[in-house]
Design a protein around this motif. Structure first.
Motif, mmCIF file in Angstrom:
data_model
loop_
_atom_site.group_PDB
_atom_site.id
_atom_site.type_symbol
_atom_site.label_atom_id
_atom_site.label_comp_id
_atom_site.label_asym_id
_atom_site.label_seq_id
_atom_site.Cartn_x
_atom_site.Cartn_y
_atom_site.Cartn_z
ATOM 1 N N ASP A 169 1.054 -1.011 0.113
ATOM 2 C CA ASP A 169 -0.098 0.061 0.037
ATOM 3 C C ASP A 169 0.758 1.245 -0.028
ATOM 4 N N LEU A 170 2.049 1.262 0.133
ATOM 5 C CA LEU A 170 2.886 2.293 0.094
ATOM 6 C C LEU A 170 3.069 3.287 -1.261
ATOM 7 N N SER A 171 3.521 4.350 -1.100
ATOM 8 C CA SER A 171 3.569 5.008 -2.119
ATOM 9 C C SER A 171 4.667 4.759 -2.962
ATOM 10 N N GLN A 172 4.976 3.929 -3.699
ATOM 11 C CA GLN A 172 6.034 3.356 -4.498
ATOM 12 C C GLN A 172 5.804 2.294 -5.582
ATOM 13 N N SER A 173 6.773 2.501 -6.414
ATOM 14 C CA SER A 173 6.509 1.524 -7.740
ATOM 15 C C SER A 173 7.287 0.217 -7.267
ATOM 16 N N ALA A 174 6.924 -0.811 -8.071
ATOM 17 C CA ALA A 174 7.726 -2.302 -8.000
ATOM 18 C C ALA A 174 9.218 -1.951 -8.139
ATOM 19 N N LEU A 175 9.857 -3.088 -7.909
ATOM 20 C CA LEU A 175 11.438 -2.793 -7.802
ATOM 21 C C LEU A 175 11.844 -3.030 -9.348
ATOM 22 N N VAL A 176 12.789 -2.217 -9.863
ATOM 23 C CA VAL A 176 13.391 -2.560 -11.342
ATOM 24 C C VAL A 176 13.943 -3.833 -11.621
ATOM 25 N N PRO A 177 14.033 -4.505 -12.426
ATOM 26 C CA PRO A 177 14.637 -5.911 -12.669
ATOM 27 C C PRO A 177 16.112 -5.861 -11.932
ATOM 28 N N VAL A 178 16.326 -7.081 -11.266
ATOM 29 C CA VAL A 178 17.834 -7.013 -10.648
ATOM 30 C C VAL A 178 19.053 -6.906 -11.701
ATOM 31 N N GLY A 179 18.899 -7.319 -12.836
ATOM 32 C CA GLY A 179 20.017 -7.337 -14.097
ATOM 33 C C GLY A 179 20.129 -5.919 -14.150
ATOM 34 N N MET A 180 19.179 -5.101 -13.993
ATOM 35 C CA MET A 180 19.544 -3.419 -14.344
ATOM 36 C C MET A 180 19.912 -2.866 -13.474
ATOM 37 N N MET A 181 20.384 -3.324 -12.067
ATOM 38 C CA MET A 181 20.621 -2.560 -10.984
ATOM 39 C C MET A 181 22.330 -2.338 -11.147
ATOM 40 N N LEU A 182 22.739 -1.241 -10.937
ATOM 41 C CA LEU A 182 24.042 -0.846 -10.875
ATOM 42 C C LEU A 182 25.065 -1.779 -9.561
ATOM 43 N N THR A 183 26.085 -2.225 -10.171
ATOM 44 C CA THR A 183 26.939 -3.058 -9.343
ATOM 45 C C THR A 183 27.384 -2.329 -8.119
ATOM 46 N N ARG A 184 27.457 -2.885 -7.143
ATOM 47 C CA ARG A 184 28.027 -2.375 -5.741
ATOM 48 C C ARG A 184 29.450 -2.717 -5.982
ATOM 49 N N LEU A 185 30.249 -1.508 -5.357
ATOM 50 C CA LEU A 185 31.779 -1.631 -5.825
ATOM 51 C C LEU A 185 32.793 -2.481 -4.753
ATOM 52 N N PHE A 186 32.132 -2.200 -3.388
ATOM 53 C CA PHE A 186 32.729 -2.846 -2.111
ATOM 54 C C PHE A 186 31.787 -3.468 -1.321
ATOM 55 N N GLY A 187 31.365 -4.626 -1.823
ATOM 56 C CA GLY A 187 30.763 -5.572 -0.845
ATOM 57 C C GLY A 187 29.419 -5.190 -0.724
ATOM 58 N N ASP A 188 29.083 -4.915 0.675
ATOM 59 C CA ASP A 188 27.888 -4.306 1.032
ATOM 60 C C ASP A 188 27.499 -2.906 1.147
ATOM 61 N N TYR A 189 28.671 -2.187 0.901
ATOM 62 C CA TYR A 189 28.604 -0.682 0.821
ATOM 63 C C TYR A 189 27.815 -0.283 -0.317
ATOM 64 N N ARG A 190 27.163 0.733 -0.084
ATOM 65 C CA ARG A 190 26.036 1.428 -1.198
ATOM 66 C C ARG A 190 26.789 1.984 -2.432
ATOM 67 N N LEU A 191 28.161 2.163 -2.184
ATOM 68 C CA LEU A 191 28.796 2.845 -3.457
ATOM 69 C C LEU A 191 28.755 1.923 -4.684
ATOM 70 N N HIS A 192 28.280 2.560 -5.569
ATOM 71 C CA HIS A 192 27.730 1.703 -7.032
ATOM 72 C C HIS A 192 28.490 2.297 -8.324
ATOM 73 N N SER A 193 28.376 1.467 -9.285
ATOM 74 C CA SER A 193 29.272 2.027 -10.422
ATOM 75 C C SER A 193 29.107 3.206 -10.985
ATOM 76 N N GLY A 194 27.769 3.797 -10.799
ATOM 77 C CA GLY A 194 27.406 5.239 -11.186
ATOM 78 C C GLY A 194 28.447 6.152 -10.968
ATOM 79 N N ILE A 195 29.309 5.861 -9.866
ATOM 80 C CA ILE A 195 30.531 6.772 -9.815
ATOM 81 C C ILE A 195 31.385 7.199 -10.964
ATOM 82 N N PHE A 196 31.329 5.991 -12.034
ATOM 83 C CA PHE A 196 32.350 6.205 -13.073
ATOM 84 C C PHE A 196 31.546 7.220 -14.152
ATOM 85 N N ILE A 197 30.047 7.080 -13.931
ATOM 86 C CA ILE A 197 29.581 7.952 -14.667
ATOM 87 C C ILE A 197 29.812 9.669 -14.335
ATOM 88 N N MET A 198 29.828 9.508 -13.141
ATOM 89 C CA MET A 198 30.040 11.053 -12.427
ATOM 90 C C MET A 198 31.337 11.492 -12.851
#
Lengths: 357, 314
Positions: A169-198
């Motif tokens: 019932d929350l105000s949110q959409s479904a999750l995007v496909p797992v295959g599209m998620m950006l890879t996390r660079l250091f294990g569990d930390y949230r830092l992801h490959s989007g940093i290369f785009i930056m």
């Protein structure tokens, strides 16, 4: 050359003094709220830089802030006051999520497709304000702002209606496909490959102002007359500048969806629009300044979050500090100009006298 | 559904709501007429209104006097706009940047004050807000009474400010000076008018009106404070001034137009209209853009609009 270095050092030093002053006022507010400023600021410092995980979080914050601040700086250089970063980010995020959720193609195609969708949608959302300015002389400050509210209403409609996750019932959409998620660079930390785009965008921004388009944007910033004399098509460049500005902001929205949130939800833009605006201004609209200001503000946000969790100090203290920073820095620039201007005049007078004698 | 929309009771409540919702836009817009006529675009109305909203609410809460709360909102609005005046007139900063900065400061400071004064609570602090005044006979008149004579006192005050603002700007020396510094500060200066003093006054008057509009939201429209209580009304009021071509009477019609858009959204939502409420929420913002489209081409901006003045420059 030496004097240029000297004035840069002076400029930076002045800014640092103003930042310190803003933090000092912040300390007073912390005391008033019944807390210890030493504890608050040391918690903030640890919250920003205290561990590998904290530093990763700092970069997680930095990615959208820098991209959006670059986008805003493009428009501001042309004296186009694009205050609509929040709306452009939201529209980009919506477009990205829509492609990911509704276009059934392999993720190898869906990833670039969603990126194009986000960038183009946000670019057009921003260009709308540019077009309204050209065609109807409508003040872009007001139109971009109103477009923020409209984008937000549209987002709320989507996440409570057609795009709502049927599972909750929350105000949110479904999750995007797992295959599209950006890879996390250091294990569990949230830092992801989007940093290369930056990083890529950051490098491009250093060269951008030397290009023909970058030059034309600066000319528009000198005023319509100057630009027209220089042979720039002001109306077309206005729209294109807004498009580029929106595109970079939309890219930040795309990264945030696939790197952090994995879905759209109400209030997805948070206060990134405001922060990025301050970062662009504090960084004097040039890439070096924006990077320095971006790191400072990412640290302030991360530290502020820690401070709110660990102490009783409200997060709004950080908002106040941000506002104060802009005002102090504005005041500083002008104070500098004033004294410099007077000194010039004084010199000229003296020079004149010497000549007569 | 359709028959509901065209029923008399719907129309009456829609129009009454229009007047009530136009008020918090009308008050700051009238103030900005002074400010903008003097050549200054003050975008920090939003932040100023938030400061007026929190300070007015706090004082009303503490003293139990709504009028004292209103007065505080006005004074705090003036104090906050003093920063804008200093930045735009003395420091001669870019007015757009100064406005953005002050809005962030105002929003942060209002949230901070609320948290420090009222603490964290599950239910928001509440007060008894201004009640609608009932005039025997008149208020009971069918239709007319329901639409026009069942509001709180501040609504009437706001609409009384329309002729007052017109009078001050068009019929007094002070009004003439404001227009002079907005059109041609150099000429005004040479005639012995202090450009700085007139511009400071114009920004402070705008701040007073904005503070009053903010306080209206917390102590007359609602009875509590939230961080989103102003919800863009400050920006909308700046747009209304441009839409109104800097004329008080047109500003009134502009404010009523936005009031209508907001009231329509509320009424349709209450009816359970088939249109989702979030899309209806867009109405006032869409109306603002539409208004700018229709008005901006024709608007004759003061010649020295957004231009700082300095005696040193030629």
């Amino acid at each position: 050359m030496e004097s240029k270095l000297k004035s840069t050092v002076k400029e930076v030093l002045g800014t640092v003094i103003m930042l310190a002053l803003a933090l000092l006022v912040g300390a007073v507010l912390v005391v008033i709220s019944g807390n210890s400023p030493m504890e608050a600021y040391s918690t903030m410092l640890r919250g920003a830089f205290g561990s590998a995980q904290k530093i990763c979080e700092l970069f997680v914050e930095l990615i959208p802030i820098l991209l959006m601040a670059f986008g805003i700086s493009v428009a501001f250089r042309a004296q186009l006051w694009n205050i609509g970063a929040t709306g452009q980010f939201t529209i980009g995020a919506i477009a990205a999520a829509a492609v990911a959720l509704y276009i059934p193609v392999p993720s190898g195609i869906a990833i670039p497709l969603s990126m194009i969708a986000a960038v183009v949608a946000a670019a057009f959302w921003a260009a709308l304000a540019g077009w309204l300015k050209n065609r109807f002389n409508a003040n872009e400050v007001i139109t971009t702002l109103m477009l923020n509210y409209i984008a937000n209403c549209f987002l709320l409609y989507l996440v409570n209606g057609p795009m709502q996750d049927p599972e909750t019932d929350l105000s949110q959409s479904a999750l995007v496909p797992v295959g599209m998620m950006l890879t996390r660079l250091f294990g569990d930390y949230r830092l992801h490959s989007g940093i290369f785009i930056m990083l890529i965008v950051t490098v491009i921004m250093f060269f951008f102002w030397k290009t023909n388009f970058g030059y034309r944007i600066n000319l528009i910033g000198q005023g319509e007359k100057v630009a027209t004399y220089a042979g720039v098509n002001v109306k077309r460049t206005t729209v294109m500048t807004m498009m580029l500005s929106g595109a970079l902001i939309g890219l930040a929205g795309w990264i945030q969806i696939f790197g952090i949130q994995y879905r759209i939800l109400s209030g997805i833009a948070g206060s990134y629009g405001d922060i990025a605006t301050i970062v662009a201004l504090l960084g004097a609209l040039n890439p070096y300044g924006i990077i320095a200001a971006g790191v400072f503000f990412a640290a302030l946000r991360c530290g502020g979050n820690s401070m709110q969790r660990m102490t009783d100090v409200p997060f709004s203290v950080v908002d106040v500090i941000e506002g104060l920073i802009i005002i102090f820095v504005i005041a500083k620039t002008i104070v500098n100009n004033k004294t410099l201007g007077l000194r010039d005049k004084f010199r000229r007078k003296q020079g004149g006298k010497a000549h007569v004698e | 559904m359709l028959s509901n929309i065209f029923s008399l009771s719907f129309l009456v409540s829609l129009l009454a709501g229009t007047i009530r919702l136009a008020t918090p836009i009308l008050i700051p817009a009238l103030g900005q007429i002074y400010t903008q006529r003097a050549g200054i675009l003050n975008l920090s109305v939003e932040g100023t209104m938030l400061m007026g909203a929190i300070s007015g609410f706090t004082v009303a809460c503490a003293t139990g006097s709504l009028w004292l709360g209103l007065l505080t909102g006005i004074v705090v609005g003036m104090l906050f706009s003093l920063i804008m005046a200093w930045l735009s007139i003395t420091v001669r900063a870019n007015q757009v940047i100064a406005g953005i900065g002050l809005n962030i400061l105002g929003a942060g400071f209002a949230a901070y004050l609320y948290r420090v004064i009222f603490g964290i609570r599950s239910l928001p602090a509440q007060i008894d807000s201004f009640q609608q005044i009932n005039i025997p006979v008149l208020s009971d008149l069918p239709i007319i009474g329901q639409i026009f004579i069942q509001h709180n006192i501040l609504v009437y005050l706001a609409f009384l400010l329309v002729p007052l603002t017109w009078f001050v700007i068009e019929k007094t020396t002070f009004g003439l000076k404001i227009k002079a510094v907005g059109e041609h500060p150099k000429a005004a200066d040479s005639k012995g008018i202090s450009v700085y003093r007139i511009r400071y006054s114009a920004v402070l008057i705008g701040g007073a009106y904005a503070g009053m509009g903010g306080a209206f939201m917390t102590i007359a429209y609602m009875n509590s404070f939230t961080e989103s209580v102003i919800g863009g009304r400050g920006y909308i009021s700046v747009a209304v001034v441009i839409f109104a071509r800097f004329l008080p009477s047109r500003a009134m019609w502009g404010a009523l137009l936005f009031g209508l858009a907001s009231a329509l959204q509320l009424r349709l939502q209450a009816l359970g209209a088939a249109i989702p409420s979030q899309l209806l929420l867009m109405l006032p913002y869409l109306a603002t853009i539409a208004a700018l489209i229709f008005a901006s081409k024709k608007a004759e901006f003061p010649s020295a609009y957004t231009l700082p003045y300095s005696r040193l420059e030629r």
